[in-house]
Design an enzyme around this catalytic site. Structure first.
Site, PDB file in Angstrom:
ATOM      1  N   GLU A  43       0.816  -1.219   0.000  1.00 35.73           N
ATOM      2  CA  GLU A  43       0.000   0.000   0.000  1.00 35.73           C
ATOM      3  C   GLU A  43       0.844   1.262   0.000  1.00 35.73           C
ATOM      4  O   GLU A  43       0.556   2.241  -0.700  1.00 35.73           O
ATOM      5  CB  GLU A  43      -0.952   0.017   1.206  1.00 35.73           C
TER       6      GLU A  43
ATOM      7  N   HIS B 184     -11.846  -4.876   8.650  1.00 37.07           N
ATOM      8  CA  HIS B 184     -12.354  -4.517   7.320  1.00 37.07           C
ATOM      9  C   HIS B 184     -13.585  -3.611   7.411  1.00 37.07           C
ATOM     10  O   HIS B 184     -14.288  -3.451   6.427  1.00 37.07           O
ATOM     11  CB  HIS B 184     -12.779  -5.776   6.544  1.00 37.07           C
TER      12      HIS B 184
END
Lengths: 337, 330
Positions: B60, B129
């Protein structure tokens, strides 16, 4: 090394590189004085001893290439062509500074020379370099992005992510690792399970080699070879420059973690006398040339200090300017935050 | 008008951006061959090829930072991060580089980057999440934070985001992707600077955004049945906040409840409450109410997750606590 002593004694460029290194050394020595006087504040990281890395690599670049550097980047900025006055004015927090006084020592920027900082997060500049190179590749431009970082960066995840990505996408990045053996105050051998940094880069299938970072001609030769390979489509390359900083990490650092004899032994390899003595021996340079070079540099440093001291400070009303890009109709503002 | 899913609207915006500007490209984890973790980019690889729909490693920080670098290099990258929780791995690049470069460089280097990511709970995906951290990002000067809640905004926010010279983060609430709705056949760019009154009302202002707009609208429907007319304001952009629209509404209703899926402490709802209190104190007939997520990492079990999230009945109860709203039980 063949040197041609004609045409203003530029020859193979070694004289110019000597001059650049002396400029950087004298500039930073003056910074110490100004820091002691309180004219420069914040963190001030000096690269005294490491000048050959910035100068040798930069010498191998074209004007259209990009440079991404670290917080120890006075030398890279000066070698890249930022005016000494603009850098000194930045350190004194003046509008005439290369970042309008917004950045300081750790955040020197310059659009005309494609100098993208000045990054004070260790390894934080590597992703930017990868992206700059990606943009060049997607546009079919034959430019190279040189990305400087220290041995400390090798411990960061971003180092590994970026070497992998640059190699995977075959991007035109020259990774320039200035290995001065210490991540701030902790020795490389205390932080890395594998201290051969080129080996790490090679594991990402990146052509990697080590070079004596105290020998500016060796650095330039290695960088030129890498840049040529990158420009001809060879993908990223990695240079590990073995160097040493003669002074502490920053002005706040009492330097308790290094032995004096280690520092003294590295000073025997000081890149400036190493090169000047070689050039004198080669007959490329005379003692008188060296004196006049030093005098010219001293005058340039004096001028830079005068320029910085006579600079203006930004009006406080402009504090919020450039948080976001000012709208065209609001060229003075940009207060959207 | 055509009936489309929220996902379709987002994809059509991406397709239009890729067609209209060669500088635009999309990169992120599984955006290409997989078709996007939430299938937003499904089919784009086939249409635009692997140079412009770039699958990335699970890195990321590197690919968000590469987006910043590519933006500096003249491109208009769109970076997709699978979920807001994963964006924490790129927080250094977003905060220390994207948001700061223009200022640190004295105005020399702007970063025209768009980052899209999924946010929010409601799908039993557990604590890593499901969080709503867009309020955190709204804390950062230099970023623009968008939270589309309607199909028109899903379709229309990307184009002005790409036209913005500075970094823009778009938070797509995960529970909205499958929601079907009407979209004008000529739907195009929307304004990003103003909050929108989604339902007019006179008794209380419900302030919501992204995933909580539906909750606020449901609460307003039910309140209406009880004789309380709630005005529902969709923030749309969390930074910069359109305070004027909020103050205008509160000046008419004299009451406000903020519905925020983030945690209450240090949240965007706290910021909104503070602004209303600072700037419209004498318009208020009651303290500003807040309905936020329970202060727990999001649990997996369905009944616990539901209990942790703002629900319409929580909003109705909060309105009730303000008192004096009129209506049969007010």
């Amino acid at each position: 090394m063949t040197a041609v002593a004609s045409g203003g004694r530029v020859g193979d460029g070694s004289v110019a590189m000597l001059r650049q290194m002396i400029r950087i050394r004298r500039f930073e020595e003056r910074c110490v004085e100004l820091y002691s006087r309180g004219d420069i504040r914040g963190f001030l990281h000096l690269a005294i001893g490491e000048e050959a890395c910035a100068v040798g690599v930069t010498e191998a670049l074209d004007t259209d290439d990009a440079v991404v550097a670290t917080y120890r980047e006075h030398g890279h900025a000066l070698a890249r062509g930022l005016s000494m006055g603009a850098v000194m004015a930045e350190l004194e927090g003046k509008v005439e500074g290369c970042s309008r006084g917004r950045g300081g020592s750790m955040h020197l920027f310059d659009a005309p020379t494609r100098f993208y900082g000045g990054n004070a997060i260790v390894a934080g500049g590597l992703p930017l370099a990868v992206g700059l190179a990606l943009a060049d590749r997607m546009n079919g431009r034959e430019r190279v992005t040189a990305c400087f970082f220290g041995d400390g960066a090798v411990a960061e995840g971003e180092f590994h992510e970026c070497l992998n990505l640059a190699s995977l996408w075959h991007l035109p990045v020259l990774f320039c690792c200035e290995n001065n053996l210490y991540a701030m105050g902790t020795a490389l051998r205390l932080t890395e399970s594998e201290t051969d940094l080129s080996l790490k880069a090679a594991s990402y299938r990146i052509p990697s080699w080590e070079v004596d970072g105290m020998d500016v001609r060796a650095v330039r030769e290695a960088a030129a070879r890498a840049v040529e390979a990158i420009r001809s489509g060879g993908g990223p390359h990695f240079l590990e420059m073995r160097t040493y900083r003669f002074r502490a990490h920053s002005m706040y650092d009492p330097d308790r973690y290094r032995q004096k004899d280690e520092i003294e032994s590295w000073k025997q390899h000081d890149p400036i006398p190493t090169l000047s003595e070689a050039l004198l021996a080669e007959g490329v340079l005379t003692a008188a040339d060296l004196v006049s070079m030093e005098e010219a540099v001293d005058a340039e440093v004096d001028d830079a200090v005068s320029f910085a001291e006579s600079g203006t400070i930004e009006p406080v009303e402009d504090l919020e300017r450039f948080v976001t890009t000012p709208a065209p109709a609001d060229a003075d503002g940009g207060r959207r935050s | 008008m055509t009936t489309v899913t929220f996902r379709d609207a987002l994809r059509e915006a991406l397709r239009e951006a890729l067609r209209s500007d060669d500088r635009v490209f999309l990169m992120g984890e599984d955006v290409g061959r997989y078709g996007g973790c939430y299938a937003v980019s499904l089919g784009l690889l086939e249409e635009f090829g692997p140079e412009r729909i770039r699958d990335t490693p699970l890195s990321e920080s590197a690919f968000v930072g590469a987006g910043i670098g590519a933006a500096l290099g003249g491109m208009r990258p769109i970076v997709e991060i699978m979920t807001v929780n994963f964006s924490l791995l790129a927080l250094d690049q977003i905060v220390n580089n994207a948001a700061s470069l223009l200022y640190m460089s004295g105005g020399q280097f702007n970063v025209p980057l768009v980052i899209r990511m999924t946010t929010g709970a409601g799908r039993q995906l557990g604590a890593q999440h499901s969080h709503s951290l867009e309020g955190w990002y709204a804390h950062i000067p230099g970023l623009r934070i968008l939270t589309p809640a309607t199909h028109a905004d899903a379709r229309g926010m990307l184009r002005p985001a790409l036209a913005d010279p500075d970094p823009v983060l778009i938070f797509e609430h995960g529970s909205l992707y499958n929601v079907r709705g009407e979209l004008d056949d000529h739907a195009g760019p929307v304004d990003l600077d103003h909050a929108a009154v989604r339902r007019p009302g006179r008794d209380v202002t419900l302030i919501a955004y992204g995933g909580t707009l539906r909750v606020a609208l449901e609460a307003a429907d039910r309140l209406s049945g009880a004789g309380v007319e709630a005005e529902v304001v969709d923030l749309r952009t969390l930074r910069p906040l359109d305070t004027a629209t909020l103050l205008d509404s509160v000046a008419r209703t004299h009451r406000a409840v903020v519905v925020d899926e983030g945690w209450r402490s240090g949240s965007i709802s706290a910021e909104i409450s503070a602004r209303i209190t600072e700037e419209a104190f004498y318009d208020l007939d009651a303290p500003v109410g807040r309905v936020c997520s329970a202060e727990v990492p999001m649990p997996y079990a369905r009944h616990l997750e539901e209990a942790a999230l703002p629900r319409a009945e929580d909003v109705i109860a909060a309105v009730g606590r303000l008192g004096g709203c009129g209506g049969s039980d007010g």
